[in-house]
Design a protein around this motif. Structure first.
Motif, PDB file in Angstrom:
ATOM      1  N   ILE A 152       0.836  -1.207   0.000  1.00  0.00           N
ATOM      2  CA  ILE A 152       0.000   0.000   0.000  1.00  0.00           C
ATOM      3  C   ILE A 152       0.870   1.256   0.000  1.00  0.00           C
ATOM      4  O   ILE A 152       0.604   2.219  -0.735  1.00  0.00           O
ATOM      5  CB  ILE A 152      -0.972  -0.019   1.200  1.00  0.00           C
ATOM      6  N   ALA A 153       1.942   1.253   0.791  1.00  0.00           N
ATOM      7  CA  ALA A 153       2.845   2.407   0.825  1.00  0.00           C
ATOM      8  C   ALA A 153       3.525   2.607  -0.523  1.00  0.00           C
ATOM      9  O   ALA A 153       3.674   3.743  -0.999  1.00  0.00           O
ATOM     10  CB  ALA A 153       3.884   2.219   1.931  1.00  0.00           C
ATOM     11  N   LEU A 154       3.931   1.527  -1.163  1.00  0.00           N
ATOM     12  CA  LEU A 154       4.562   1.618  -2.476  1.00  0.00           C
ATOM     13  C   LEU A 154       3.587   2.138  -3.522  1.00  0.00           C
ATOM     14  O   LEU A 154       3.937   3.003  -4.344  1.00  0.00           O
ATOM     15  CB  LEU A 154       5.095   0.237  -2.886  1.00  0.00           C
ATOM     16  N   ALA A 155       2.356   1.667  -3.477  1.00  0.00           N
ATOM     17  CA  ALA A 155       1.333   2.153  -4.416  1.00  0.00           C
ATOM     18  C   ALA A 155       1.052   3.634  -4.175  1.00  0.00           C
ATOM     19  O   ALA A 155       0.929   4.419  -5.138  1.00  0.00           O
ATOM     20  CB  ALA A 155       0.058   1.333  -4.268  1.00  0.00           C
ATOM     21  N   ALA A 156       0.980   4.039  -2.919  1.00  0.00           N
ATOM     22  CA  ALA A 156       0.748   5.449  -2.605  1.00  0.00           C
ATOM     23  C   ALA A 156       1.914   6.311  -3.090  1.00  0.00           C
ATOM     24  O   ALA A 156       1.713   7.421  -3.603  1.00  0.00           O
ATOM     25  CB  ALA A 156       0.554   5.628  -1.103  1.00  0.00           C
ATOM     26  N   PHE A 157       3.131   5.815  -2.961  1.00  0.00           N
ATOM     27  CA  PHE A 157       4.301   6.542  -3.447  1.00  0.00           C
ATOM     28  C   PHE A 157       4.219   6.735  -4.964  1.00  0.00           C
ATOM     29  O   PHE A 157       4.463   7.837  -5.470  1.00  0.00           O
ATOM     30  CB  PHE A 157       5.586   5.791  -3.075  1.00  0.00           C
ATOM     31  N   PHE A 158       3.895   5.683  -5.696  1.00  0.00           N
ATOM     32  CA  PHE A 158       3.811   5.792  -7.157  1.00  0.00           C
ATOM     33  C   PHE A 158       2.681   6.725  -7.589  1.00  0.00           C
ATOM     34  O   PHE A 158       2.835   7.500  -8.533  1.00  0.00           O
ATOM     35  CB  PHE A 158       3.656   4.408  -7.794  1.00  0.00           C
ATOM     36  N   VAL A 159       1.564   6.673  -6.911  1.00  0.00           N
ATOM     37  CA  VAL A 159       0.448   7.568  -7.252  1.00  0.00           C
ATOM     38  C   VAL A 159       0.848   9.014  -6.981  1.00  0.00           C
ATOM     39  O   VAL A 159       0.593   9.905  -7.796  1.00  0.00           O
ATOM     40  CB  VAL A 159      -0.824   7.176  -6.464  1.00  0.00           C
ATOM     41  N   THR A 160       1.496   9.267  -5.860  1.00  0.00           N
ATOM     42  CA  THR A 160       1.941  10.623  -5.540  1.00  0.00           C
ATOM     43  C   THR A 160       2.970  11.112  -6.552  1.00  0.00           C
ATOM     44  O   THR A 160       2.919  12.249  -7.024  1.00  0.00           O
ATOM     45  CB  THR A 160       2.552  10.662  -4.127  1.00  0.00           C
ATOM     46  N   PHE A 161       3.918  10.257  -6.921  1.00  0.00           N
ATOM     47  CA  PHE A 161       4.943  10.612  -7.892  1.00  0.00           C
ATOM     48  C   PHE A 161       4.316  10.911  -9.251  1.00  0.00           C
ATOM     49  O   PHE A 161       4.667  11.902  -9.902  1.00  0.00           O
ATOM     50  CB  PHE A 161       5.954   9.461  -8.003  1.00  0.00           C
ATOM     51  N   ALA A 162       3.370  10.091  -9.681  1.00  0.00           N
ATOM     52  CA  ALA A 162       2.702  10.313 -10.961  1.00  0.00           C
ATOM     53  C   ALA A 162       1.908  11.615 -10.954  1.00  0.00           C
ATOM     54  O   ALA A 162       1.914  12.369 -11.934  1.00  0.00           O
ATOM     55  CB  ALA A 162       1.784   9.132 -11.283  1.00  0.00           C
ATOM     56  N   ALA A 163       1.247  11.904  -9.850  1.00  0.00           N
ATOM     57  CA  ALA A 163       0.482  13.156  -9.747  1.00  0.00           C
ATOM     58  C   ALA A 163       1.414  14.357  -9.806  1.00  0.00           C
ATOM     59  O   ALA A 163       1.099  15.372 -10.442  1.00  0.00           O
ATOM     60  CB  ALA A 163      -0.321  13.169  -8.455  1.00  0.00           C
ATOM     61  N   ALA A 164       2.574  14.268  -9.177  1.00  0.00           N
ATOM     62  CA  ALA A 164       3.530  15.378  -9.210  1.00  0.00           C
ATOM     63  C   ALA A 164       4.057  15.592 -10.626  1.00  0.00           C
ATOM     64  O   ALA A 164       4.161  16.732 -11.098  1.00  0.00           O
ATOM     65  CB  ALA A 164       4.684  15.099  -8.252  1.00  0.00           C
TER      66      ALA A 164
END
Length: 67
Positions: free
Chosen positions: A10-22
């Protein structure tokens, strides 16, 4: 799969989603800035062309004398 593994995924998925949004928001900002600059340059170019044609129409004798 235990709780630690699920939290890591879940933390890894949240990191990728945040990175993609940025990345996407940065691209949106860059494209908006480029569009604004292009519109300003086209407006300046149009003003220069209009001024050039206005000078030519005001004195056609001078225009033909130069050529």
């Amino acid at each position: 799969m235990n709780v630690d593994t699920a939290q890591a995924i879940i933390a890894l998925a949240a990191f990728f989603v945040t990175f993609a949004a940025a990345i996407l928001s940065g691209m949106k900002w860059i494209f908006a800035r480029m569009e604004h600059r292009m519109e300003r340059r086209f407006a300046e170019s149009e003003a220069r062309w209009n001024a050039r044609f206005a000078r030519g129409e005001s004195s056609p004798a001078q225009t033909f004398a130069r050529s």
